[in-house]
Design an enzyme around this catalytic site. Structure first.
Site: not given
Ligand code: 8YV
Length: 328
Positions: A157-158, A239-240, A269, A287
């Site tokens: 979706r993103i 993403a991550r 992180e 983040h």
């Molecule tokens: C969050 C994110 O802020 O939704 C996710 O997967 O990475 C971020 O929107 C973060 O994970 C804190 O829960």
């Protein structure tokens, strides 16, 4: 009938706590204290539910030590902090917070792309250091955005939101790679063309990473992939951490393998690799891609809704597979 007990593992909106208190006995963490795994286990004793964020690890050791736990509701769409197989084995339901952050996160992905390509933070630092003495024709000359080729790795979706922004807002030529191809109608709507990963790396002027983290996406972008990119290219990771090999990226930015990067997420992180802090051609943010107040409210509300619905016996609203529907 006694209320279920729920642990909120992080600071949240006071109204989220108030809402949960109407349904549960709540222990909260408004000081946002950093709990060790042992401390988290201690606090989860006698708790049937947990409200978690992406930085709270729910794994086999914790689950084995918390036999009362029935559900963990993540205030995040990503859920790589959950060992979902272990949760399924222990009969613990996992929920995430999809959809409510899609557009906000896509906005931020685009903002980071633009800041990176147009060297916004790098030039601001130059100005703040008092180094701006006169105009120069090539001063902080960056990369074009409009009309450029936008590559997207991970087309959920993103990713689709970023594709629409690029194609419709900036006339970009959008290409993407994903585990599975979108259906033709959605592809047409996003004005995105499916390509192999190699073509994506070679052709993108701007490459945005929006894929979930899993062992198979670990270091999906490392030295070999960076070497295939254009020397003028920018890389954006919303993403991550762990999807990019940060050490290889720092090296690639330093030696001009690619032009610039924008990073909202990092391996390990909130610690950031020191080498990344010293390269000028990288935009670094902590983040915050989903960080607007309305979106964070909606994420918190969805996590709370999941807990309420689950304990009312109506089932979780947004369960995560493969633990979908697993109850104790
Ligand atoms: C969050 C994110 O802020 O939704 C996710 O997967 O990475 C971020 O929107 C973060 O994970 C804190 O829960």
């Amino acid at each position: 009938m006694s209320k279920p007990h729920v642990l909120i593992t992080c600071a949240v909106f006071p109204e989220t706590i108030a809402r949960l208190q109407r349904h549960f006995e709540v222990e909260s963490n408004q000081d946002d204290a950093e709990w060790s795994p042992a401390e988290l286990i201690r606090r989860l004793q006698g708790k049937q539910g947990a409200f978690t964020t992406g930085s709270v690890r729910i794994d086999e050791a914790l689950l084995a030590a918390c036999p009362d736990l029935k559900i963990c509701a993540n205030m995040a769409v990503g859920y790589n902090n959950f060992d979902v197989d272990a949760m399924a084995r222990h009969g613990v339901t996992a929920t995430n917070a999809p959809d409510v952050l899609t557009e906000t996160t896509a906005d931020f992905g685009f903002a980071l792309l633009m800041a990176t390509a147009r060297r916004i933070t790098e030039s601001e630092h130059f100005l703040r250091r008092g180094e701006w003495k006169k105009w120069r024709y090539d001063m902080f000359a960056g990369a074009e955005i409009h009309g450029a080729t936008l590559g997207i790795l991970g087309m959920g979706r993103i990713g689709q939101g970023i594709a629409r922004r690029g194609a419709l807002g900036f006339g970009m030529n959008v290409i993407y790679h994903n585990r599975s191809r979108l259906d033709p109608a959605l592809e047409a709507e996003c004005r995105a063309r499916y390509v192999g990963k190699e073509e994506l790396l070679k052709s993108a002027d701007h490459l945005v990473l929006v894929l979930p983290y899993s062992p198979s996406s670990h270091h999906a972008i490392g030295a070999a992939e960076l070497a295939q990119m254009k020397p003028t290219a920018t890389l954006v990771n919303i993403a991550r951490g762990g999807i990019v090999d940060d050490a290889a990226l720092a090296e690639a930015l330093r030696n001009g393998t690619i032009a610039a990067a924008g990073l909202d997420v990092f391996e390990g992180e909130p610690t950031v690799l020191p080498a990344l802090l010293t390269v000028p051609n990288v935009v670094l943010t902590p983040h915050i891609a989903s960080a607007t107040i309305p979106t964070r409210r909606a994420m918190a509300e969805l996590a709370a809704d999941n807990l309420v619905s689950f304990f009312e016996g109506k089932g979780p609203i947004t369960p995560v597979l493969p633990a979908q529907g697993a109850t104790k």
